[in-house]
Structures are given as structure tokens and as C-alpha cells.
Design a protein around this motif. Structure first.
Motif, PDB file in Angstrom:
ATOM      1  N   MET A 213      -7.450   8.216  -3.614  1.00 47.46           N
ATOM      2  CA  MET A 213      -7.996   9.288  -2.791  1.00 47.46           C
ATOM      3  C   MET A 213      -9.231   8.816  -2.036  1.00 47.46           C
ATOM      4  SD  MET A 213      -8.877  13.159  -4.012  1.00 47.46           S
ATOM      5  CE  MET A 213      -9.352  14.443  -2.843  1.00 47.46           C
ATOM      6  N   TRP A 214     -10.090   8.049  -2.698  1.00 44.00           N
ATOM      7  CA  TRP A 214     -11.291   7.516  -2.046  1.00 44.00           C
ATOM      8  C   TRP A 214     -10.914   6.591  -0.897  1.00 44.00           C
ATOM      9  CZ3 TRP A 214     -13.238   2.437  -1.762  1.00 44.00           C
ATOM     10  CH2 TRP A 214     -14.534   2.336  -1.257  1.00 44.00           C
ATOM     11  N   ILE A 215      -9.931   5.726  -1.126  1.00 45.85           N
ATOM     12  CA  ILE A 215      -9.482   4.820  -0.067  1.00 45.85           C
ATOM     13  C   ILE A 215      -8.906   5.619   1.099  1.00 45.85           C
ATOM     14  CG2 ILE A 215      -7.838   2.998   0.535  1.00 45.85           C
ATOM     15  CD1 ILE A 215      -8.046   2.035  -2.380  1.00 45.85           C
ATOM     16  N   GLY A 216      -8.104   6.630   0.774  1.00 42.60           N
ATOM     17  CA  GLY A 216      -7.511   7.454   1.825  1.00 42.60           C
ATOM     18  C   GLY A 216      -8.552   8.157   2.671  1.00 42.60           C
ATOM     19  N   GLN A 217      -9.592   8.677   2.023  1.00 41.62           N
ATOM     20  CA  GLN A 217     -10.660   9.343   2.764  1.00 41.62           C
ATOM     21  C   GLN A 217     -11.417   8.368   3.646  1.00 41.62           C
ATOM     22  OE1 GLN A 217     -12.761  11.147  -0.528  1.00 41.62           O
ATOM     23  NE2 GLN A 217     -11.769  13.123  -0.208  1.00 41.62           N
ATOM     24  N   ARG A 218     -11.551   7.130   3.178  1.00 41.50           N
ATOM     25  CA  ARG A 218     -12.272   6.115   3.956  1.00 41.50           C
ATOM     26  C   ARG A 218     -11.509   5.715   5.221  1.00 41.50           C
ATOM     27  NH1 ARG A 218     -17.482   4.290   2.822  1.00 41.50           N
ATOM     28  NH2 ARG A 218     -16.850   2.122   3.147  1.00 41.50           N
ATOM     29  N   VAL A 219     -10.175   5.682   5.139  1.00 42.84           N
ATOM     30  CA  VAL A 219      -9.394   5.208   6.282  1.00 42.84           C
ATOM     31  C   VAL A 219      -8.844   6.350   7.128  1.00 42.84           C
ATOM     32  CG1 VAL A 219      -8.737   3.161   4.975  1.00 42.84           C
ATOM     33  CG2 VAL A 219      -7.170   5.099   5.071  1.00 42.84           C
ATOM     34  N   ARG A 220      -9.114   7.608   6.714  1.00 48.05           N
ATOM     35  CA  ARG A 220      -8.525   8.763   7.388  1.00 48.05           C
ATOM     36  C   ARG A 220      -8.824   8.771   8.878  1.00 48.05           C
ATOM     37  NH1 ARG A 220      -9.553  14.104   4.340  1.00 48.05           N
ATOM     38  NH2 ARG A 220     -11.717  13.476   4.682  1.00 48.05           N
ATOM     39  N   GLY A 221     -10.039   8.424   9.266  1.00 46.38           N
ATOM     40  CA  GLY A 221     -10.405   8.466  10.672  1.00 46.38           C
ATOM     41  C   GLY A 221      -9.952   7.254  11.460  1.00 46.38           C
ATOM     42  N   ARG A 222      -9.353   6.265  10.784  1.00 44.51           N
ATOM     43  CA  ARG A 222      -8.985   5.021  11.462  1.00 44.51           C
ATOM     44  C   ARG A 222      -7.491   4.915  11.737  1.00 44.51           C
ATOM     45  NH1 ARG A 222     -12.579   0.741   7.807  1.00 44.51           N
ATOM     46  NH2 ARG A 222     -14.553   1.895   7.916  1.00 44.51           N
ATOM     47  N   ILE A 223      -6.718   5.884  11.278  1.00 46.49           N
ATOM     48  CA  ILE A 223      -5.280   5.829  11.505  1.00 46.49           C
ATOM     49  C   ILE A 223      -4.833   7.122  12.188  1.00 46.49           C
ATOM     50  CG2 ILE A 223      -4.859   4.321   9.539  1.00 46.49           C
ATOM     51  CD1 ILE A 223      -3.966   6.702   7.940  1.00 46.49           C
ATOM     52  N   SER A 224      -3.702   7.059  12.827  1.00 47.07           N
ATOM     53  CA  SER A 224      -3.155   8.235  13.488  1.00 47.07           C
ATOM     54  C   SER A 224      -2.601   9.195  12.441  1.00 47.07           C
ATOM     55  CB  SER A 224      -2.041   7.824  14.455  1.00 47.07           C
ATOM     56  OG  SER A 224      -1.312   8.949  14.885  1.00 47.07           O
ATOM     57  N   ALA A 225      -3.179  10.389  12.381  1.00 47.79           N
ATOM     58  CA  ALA A 225      -2.745  11.369  11.393  1.00 47.79           C
ATOM     59  C   ALA A 225      -1.289  11.760  11.614  1.00 47.79           C
ATOM     60  CB  ALA A 225      -3.644  12.609  11.450  1.00 47.79           C
TER      61      ALA A 225
END
Length: 249
Positions: A213-225
Motif C-alpha cells: 500500500m505504501w509503494i502504491g501511494q508513492r507511485v500513484r501520481g506517476r502512473i496513468s490511473a
């Protein structure tokens, strides 16, 4: 520990890292992904018992990440009551009464959810219908949760149809998933498919889920949702079809 047990433990840990990552990026999906993958490795009742603590901890984090908990409880309590009642009533199915059909039900729930996601199908829920629709949606969600361990159908499309603000929707999803997790634990315990001793196995899955979850939150803004969601639903669709096919092989 034998090599087979070590491999099994490694697959379970990897599953929760991936499930946590999906939740970190999208705000949902941890129990859905975990149940879908673990359902290929073990009985649904065992998978459901294992996901209880990771699901509870991550959803509680999501629930209290904003200021609207009290207002959402006041609006959605009939839905939550329906979830509790339906889950406890149907828990005997996943706990053993359904046998291999519990796996088929899990596959069907994943397939329906993936299909709705891929087609971008959305409900439009008028305010005047919430009084009767909310408890009905909760009860149906509860029955599906008790039968398959999956919390999302039809709760997620319904909550998305309430035209909530983005932050409120994330909290409402956290509320629904938290209540579903607690109700599932009660239902499994009632059917003697979950005991205090099982908390140890579930506890071991918390750290991988939080890391993911922490990793996902970190990369959330860097990938196309949109791209991520599309591939997420494609993978769920494949899992759902595979689980349903197991009953006929």
C-alpha cells in the motif's frame, strides 16, 4: 520449513504486497485481489480468514484519513446494517456448506466486478431512492461477501453512484470495507471457520499489505490511473474466469 511451505508462504506474502499496491494506487482492491489469487491456492474460507487483519488495518487507515466519518455513518448506516446482516446470514456458504461452488461464486463476483469496471458502467442513484435502496444494496453485498469473501459487488458501484466528493467516496469505501471485514470475521467465527489462533496467520499478512500500500501511494501520481485500472480489471476478469472454470475441469 520445507521448500514447498516456504514457496507457499512466499506466494502469500507476494499476493498481499500486490494487493496492497493496488489499494495504494486505487483506494480499493486489497480483499478482491487477495481473494482472487489466494482462491487458486486454498479454500475460500481459509483465504477469507487470512485477509481479515490486512483488510481491517488498511481499510481503517483509509476510513479515518478524512473528516467525514460521522456524516457518512449518519447517511450510510442502513447500508452498513444490511451488510452485517447479509454477511453473517450467508457465511455458512463460504465456511464449507458451498464446497467448490464457493469458488465458482468467488469467480463470478470477480468477473461481474471486472466487467462493470471495463465497461465503465455506473449507477445514478437519486437521493429519494436512498432510503430503501441503501439497505437493499447492503444486504445483497453482505450475502455476496458471506458467500465469496469479496466486498465490492454491488457496494462499490452503488457508492460511486451517490455523487460523493472524491474524498468522501474514498472514506465511504473504507467504511463499507471495514464493516464488511468485521462482519465476515463474525460470520466465519460463528460457523467455526475462524478462531483466535488463525489471527497469527492473518497478522503475518499485514506487513506485506502495508508495504504494498505504501509503494502504491508513492507511485500513484506517476502512473496513468485509467491505464492502471484497465489492466487491473483485465487481470481480475482472467482470475474470475479461471476460478469459475475450475468447477468444470
Amino acid at each position: 520449513m520445507s521448500s514447498s511451505l516456504a514457496m507457499h508462504a512466499g506466494l502469500v506474502a507476494a499476493t498481499f504486497v500486490v494487493a496492497g499496491f493496488v489499494k495504494g494506487v486505487t483506494g480499493m482492491g486489497l480483499p478482491t485481489v487477495a481473494m482472487g489469487v489466494l482462491g487458486t491456492l486454498m479454500l475460500p474460507a481459509h483465504a477469507a480468514a487470512m485477509l481479515l487483519l490486512p483488510s481491517f488495518v488498511t481499510n481503517l487507515w483509509q476510513l479515518f484519513a478524512g473528516p467525514s466519518v460521522r456524516a457518512l455513518l449518519g447517511r450510510l448506516w442502513p447500508m452498513m446494517a444490511g451488510i452485517v446482516g447479509g454477511t453473517i446470514a450467508a457465511a455458512s456458504f463460504i465456511a464449507g456448506g458451498g464446497g467448490e461452488w464457493a469458488v465458482v461464486g468467488l469467480g463470478a463476483a470477480l468477473t461481474l466486478y471486472a466487467g462493470a469496471g471495463l465497461t465503465a458502467w455506473r449507477l445514478d442513484v437519486p437521493w429519494r431512492h436512498e432510503r430503501w435502496l441503501s439497505p437493499a444494496i447492503g444486504a445483497v453485498t453482505g450475502v455476496i461477501t458471506g458467500g465469496t469473501g469479496v466486498f465490492v459487488v454491488p457496494a462499490v458501484p452503488y457508492l460511486q453512484g451517490l455523487a460523493l466528493k472524491k474524498e468522501d467516496l474514498v472514506q465511504a469505501l473504507g467504511l463499507s470495507f471495514t464493516v464488511s471485514t468485521i462482519a465476515l470475521a463474525i460470520g466465519l467465527a460463528k460457523e467455526r471457520a475462524f478462531a483466535v489462533d488463525d489471527l497469527g496467520h492473518s497478522l503475518l499478512a499485514v506487513a506485506p499489505a502495508l508495504i504494498g500500500m505504501w509503494i502504491g501511494q508513492r507511485v500513484r501520481g506517476r502512473i496513468s490511473a485509467d491505464t492502471f485500472r484497465r489492466w487491473f480489471f483485465v487481470c481480475l476478469l482472467g482470475l474470475g474466469i479461471q476460478l469459475m472454470a475450475r468447477a468444470f475441469v
